[in-house]
Motif scaffolding. Structure first.
Motif, PDB file in Angstrom:
ATOM      1  N   LEU A 123       6.169  -5.826  -3.021  1.00 26.33           N
ATOM      2  CA  LEU A 123       6.389  -5.577  -4.446  1.00 26.33           C
ATOM      3  C   LEU A 123       5.294  -6.213  -5.298  1.00 26.33           C
ATOM      4  CD1 LEU A 123      10.262  -6.079  -4.654  1.00 26.33           C
ATOM      5  CD2 LEU A 123       9.000  -3.922  -4.825  1.00 26.33           C
ATOM      6  N   ALA A 124       4.856  -7.413  -4.913  1.00 23.91           N
ATOM      7  CA  ALA A 124       3.805  -8.090  -5.689  1.00 23.91           C
ATOM      8  C   ALA A 124       2.491  -7.323  -5.612  1.00 23.91           C
ATOM      9  CB  ALA A 124       3.625  -9.520  -5.172  1.00 23.91           C
ATOM     10  N   PHE A 125       2.127  -6.858  -4.406  1.00 20.68           N
ATOM     11  CA  PHE A 125       0.885  -6.095  -4.262  1.00 20.68           C
ATOM     12  C   PHE A 125       0.967  -4.759  -4.996  1.00 20.68           C
ATOM     13  CE2 PHE A 125       0.228  -8.545  -0.138  1.00 20.68           C
ATOM     14  CZ  PHE A 125      -0.711  -9.396  -0.718  1.00 20.68           C
ATOM     15  N   ALA A 126       2.145  -4.111  -4.934  1.00 23.58           N
ATOM     16  CA  ALA A 126       2.282  -2.804  -5.579  1.00 23.58           C
ATOM     17  C   ALA A 126       2.381  -2.919  -7.089  1.00 23.58           C
ATOM     18  CB  ALA A 126       3.513  -2.082  -5.034  1.00 23.58           C
ATOM     19  N   ALA A 127       2.889  -4.044  -7.608  1.00 29.55           N
ATOM     20  CA  ALA A 127       3.051  -4.196  -9.053  1.00 29.55           C
ATOM     21  C   ALA A 127       1.712  -4.370  -9.757  1.00 29.55           C
ATOM     22  CB  ALA A 127       3.975  -5.379  -9.347  1.00 29.55           C
TER      23      ALA A 127
ATOM     24  N   ILE B 274      12.092 -10.837   6.250  1.00 36.81           N
ATOM     25  CA  ILE B 274      12.303  -9.583   5.513  1.00 36.81           C
ATOM     26  C   ILE B 274      12.047  -9.791   4.022  1.00 36.81           C
ATOM     27  CG2 ILE B 274      14.047  -7.905   4.829  1.00 36.81           C
ATOM     28  CD1 ILE B 274      15.305  -8.226   7.579  1.00 36.81           C
ATOM     29  N   PHE B 275      12.549 -10.895   3.478  1.00 38.99           N
ATOM     30  CA  PHE B 275      12.342 -11.156   2.056  1.00 38.99           C
ATOM     31  C   PHE B 275      10.867 -11.437   1.753  1.00 38.99           C
ATOM     32  CE2 PHE B 275      16.944 -11.830   1.761  1.00 38.99           C
ATOM     33  CZ  PHE B 275      17.200 -11.206   0.547  1.00 38.99           C
ATOM     34  N   ILE B 276      10.178 -12.080   2.678  1.00 39.54           N
ATOM     35  CA  ILE B 276       8.740 -12.325   2.465  1.00 39.54           C
ATOM     36  C   ILE B 276       7.979 -11.010   2.412  1.00 39.54           C
ATOM     37  CG2 ILE B 276       6.662 -13.267   3.558  1.00 39.54           C
ATOM     38  CD1 ILE B 276       8.366 -15.589   4.552  1.00 39.54           C
ATOM     39  N   VAL B 277       8.278 -10.110   3.346  1.00 41.73           N
ATOM     40  CA  VAL B 277       7.606  -8.812   3.360  1.00 41.73           C
ATOM     41  C   VAL B 277       7.923  -8.029   2.092  1.00 41.73           C
ATOM     42  CG1 VAL B 277       7.496  -6.588   4.546  1.00 41.73           C
ATOM     43  CG2 VAL B 277       7.480  -8.703   5.872  1.00 41.73           C
ATOM     44  N   LEU B 278       9.193  -8.027   1.678  1.00 43.62           N
ATOM     45  CA  LEU B 278       9.572  -7.311   0.461  1.00 43.62           C
ATOM     46  C   LEU B 278       8.883  -7.898  -0.766  1.00 43.62           C
ATOM     47  CD1 LEU B 278      13.397  -6.725   1.034  1.00 43.62           C
ATOM     48  CD2 LEU B 278      11.559  -5.055   1.202  1.00 43.62           C
TER      49      LEU B 278
ATOM     50  N   VAL C 100       0.833  -1.203   0.000  1.00 46.94           N
ATOM     51  CA  VAL C 100       0.000   0.000   0.000  1.00 46.94           C
ATOM     52  C   VAL C 100       0.870   1.256   0.000  1.00 46.94           C
ATOM     53  CG1 VAL C 100      -1.641   1.334   1.385  1.00 46.94           C
ATOM     54  CG2 VAL C 100      -1.990  -1.105   1.072  1.00 46.94           C
ATOM     55  N   GLY C 101       1.963   1.238   0.786  1.00 42.83           N
ATOM     56  CA  GLY C 101       2.860   2.385   0.808  1.00 42.83           C
ATOM     57  C   GLY C 101       3.547   2.619  -0.529  1.00 42.83           C
ATOM     58  N   LEU C 102       4.035   1.549  -1.143  1.00 35.60           N
ATOM     59  CA  LEU C 102       4.661   1.691  -2.459  1.00 35.60           C
ATOM     60  C   LEU C 102       3.652   2.176  -3.498  1.00 35.60           C
ATOM     61  CD1 LEU C 102       6.901  -1.525  -2.550  1.00 35.60           C
ATOM     62  CD2 LEU C 102       7.632   0.841  -2.180  1.00 35.60           C
ATOM     63  N   ASN C 103       2.435   1.658  -3.408  1.00 37.29           N
ATOM     64  CA  ASN C 103       1.404   2.093  -4.345  1.00 37.29           C
ATOM     65  C   ASN C 103       1.049   3.569  -4.133  1.00 37.29           C
ATOM     66  OD1 ASN C 103      -0.454   1.483  -6.472  1.00 37.29           O
ATOM     67  ND2 ASN C 103      -2.102   1.518  -4.977  1.00 37.29           N
TER      68      ASN C 103
ATOM     69  N   PRO D 230      -1.859  -3.945  -8.315  1.00 33.77           N
ATOM     70  CA  PRO D 230      -2.904  -3.730  -7.296  1.00 33.77           C
ATOM     71  C   PRO D 230      -4.292  -4.066  -7.812  1.00 33.77           C
ATOM     72  CG  PRO D 230      -2.119  -1.637  -8.165  1.00 33.77           C
ATOM     73  CD  PRO D 230      -1.207  -2.686  -8.708  1.00 33.77           C
ATOM     74  N   GLY D 231      -4.541  -3.850  -9.099  1.00 33.47           N
ATOM     75  CA  GLY D 231      -5.862  -4.141  -9.646  1.00 33.47           C
ATOM     76  C   GLY D 231      -6.206  -5.615  -9.622  1.00 33.47           C
ATOM     77  N   VAL D 232      -5.206  -6.480  -9.791  1.00 27.71           N
ATOM     78  CA  VAL D 232      -5.457  -7.926  -9.797  1.00 27.71           C
ATOM     79  C   VAL D 232      -5.949  -8.381  -8.426  1.00 27.71           C
ATOM     80  CG1 VAL D 232      -4.361 -10.181 -10.044  1.00 27.71           C
ATOM     81  CG2 VAL D 232      -3.790  -8.333 -11.632  1.00 27.71           C
ATOM     82  N   TYR D 233      -5.291  -7.926  -7.362  1.00 28.16           N
ATOM     83  CA  TYR D 233      -5.684  -8.344  -6.011  1.00 28.16           C
ATOM     84  C   TYR D 233      -6.982  -7.656  -5.589  1.00 28.16           C
ATOM     85  CZ  TYR D 233      -0.909 -10.018  -6.138  1.00 28.16           C
ATOM     86  OH  TYR D 233       0.242 -10.658  -6.511  1.00 28.16           O
ATOM     87  N   HIS D 234      -7.195  -6.444  -6.050  1.00 24.04           N
ATOM     88  CA  HIS D 234      -8.464  -5.751  -5.783  1.00 24.04           C
ATOM     89  C   HIS D 234      -9.630  -6.522  -6.395  1.00 24.04           C
ATOM     90  CE1 HIS D 234     -11.624  -2.724  -6.500  1.00 24.04           C
ATOM     91  NE2 HIS D 234     -11.185  -2.155  -5.385  1.00 24.04           N
TER      92      HIS D 234
END
Length: 383
Positions: free
Chosen positions: A201-205, A193-197, A58-61, A207-211
């Motif tokens: 990145l996946a959610f920010a790349a 840390i890698f899981i969070v990153l 959400v922050g990256l988006n 966002p419409g797909v997960y929405h």
């Protein structure tokens, strides 16, 4: 108008059938809700880890959207620019201040330990019990009180004999066990840390797909309401994250500069920890203030009093100036309510619950406010 004679028994049967159906649906709902609570309880660390990745996304988006309002570029390009800028900024901080951070962190650790010892001695001189400072050191103290146990060791050393195979195996096993635990802890921390990153990145790349995926999970007749709730939650978290990052940077910079002016050793690392702890409302400020005051005691009472006044000023700036101005449109949660939920989630889920209490409470507030306004809206009356 007359009705057939068998209509009354038929209507009673329909009513009984409807009641049975309602009871069945209610029972199934209770069972599913209980199962969901148990699932959340047993897998809380994993769920909170995923939620942290969602917050990062959400922050990256939000940063990508802010860049898009100024530069008309495709979303992937803007996301790449944001991630590159953040990576370069972190690399620059680590390169320029890495040695300073490591040196000041070591100095701060020694200072805090010595001040805790001084505080313990002061309390003991005034007749106050300080057993809560032991923190699990009872075993070493008990071994010191019983000097008869290690008596065979001098005899063995006086004969100049080599350690036995059992002693070597025991020592080797302890070393391997501690090394294995340290390695697992490091892998666990780096893996988180890698899981969070990756999740961020996946959610920010996309966002419409997960929405759209969340909307697909909802029943068709409720998708309009679900869309409104998801959009409102996303907007609230984006505003809160941008405001929180601004507050953290301001708190860290002011603390660092103020402590450097006072002359407190380790001002840079103290400013960093104050900025990071500002992510946790109320509790984080208290922890940061205690650390700052303990670190300042080594420079004298005047320096400690000056650091305390600086902490009070920074806390007032954060609580009464920055947070109301930056977050008045994002969150409107009473401080007592937030603090109560922080304590509850901190006790139940540990540091994860304490750090993520505010966004979780914000999501719950958005959902409650939506249902309160939806009941009085024309859409609800039409439904």
């Amino acid at each position: 108008m007359t009705f057939p004679a068998d209509e009354r028994p038929r209507s009673r049967a329909d009513l009984a059938r409807d009641q049975a159906w309602a009871i069945s649906v209610g029972g199934i709902g209770i069972v599913l809700f209980t199962a969901m609570l148990l699932f959340s309880w047993y897998f809380a660390p994993t769920l909170l880890l995923i939620f942290t990745g969602m917050l990062l996304g959400v922050g990256l988006n939000a940063l990508t959207g802010a860049l898009g309002r100024r530069v008309p570029l495709p979303h992937p390009v803007r996301l790449a620019i944001v991630c590159t800028a953040l990576a370069l900024m972190l690399a620059g901080v680590g390169y320029l201040g890495g040695a300073t951070i490591a040196e000041q962190a070591s100095l701060l650790s020694k200072t805090i330990k010595s001040q805790i010892t001084n505080v313990r001695g002061f309390l003991e001189n005034h007749g106050i019990d300080t057993s809560f400072f032991d923190l699990g050191n009872a075993a070493p103290e008990s071994s010191i009180d019983t000097p008869a146990a290690p008596t065979p060791a001098p005899a063995a050393s006086s004969r100049g004999a080599l350690p036995s195979a059992g002693a070597l195996a025991s020592s080797g096993g302890a070393i391997v066990s501690q090394t294995f635990k340290l390695l697992l802890g490091t892998i666990h921390g780096v893996g988180n840390i890698f899981i969070v990153l990756f999740l961020g990145l996946a959610f920010a790349a996309q966002p419409g797909v997960y929405h759209d995926g969340l909307l697909f999970l909802a029943p068709a007749r409720h998708r309009t309401r679900v869309r409104l709730i998801i959009d409102r939650i996303s907007e609230t978290l984006e505003r809160w994250l941008i405001a929180q990052i601004t507050v953290m940077l301001a708190v860290g910079a002011v603390t660092w500069i103020g402590l450097a002016v006072i002359g407190i050793p380790g001002a840079f690392i103290l400013g960093i920890q104050a900025g990071l702890l500002a992510f946790i409302p109320t509790v984080g400020a208290i922890i940061a203030g205690v650390i700052v005051v303990l670190a300042s005691l080594a420079s004298g009472w005047i320096a400690a009093l000056s650091a305390f006044l600086l902490f009070m000023g920074v806390h007032a700036m954060e609580s009464y100036v920055l947070t109301p101005i930056l977050q008045r449109q994002a969150l409107d949660i009473p401080p007592a309510t937030l603090f109560a939920f922080q304590i509850l989630l901190g006790v139940v889920f540990g540091i994860w619950g304490l750090a993520l209490a505010l966004p979780l409470v914000a999501i719950a507030k958005v959902i409650i406010d939506h249902f309160k306004t939806y009941e009085a809206s024309p859409l609800a009356e039409a439904a």
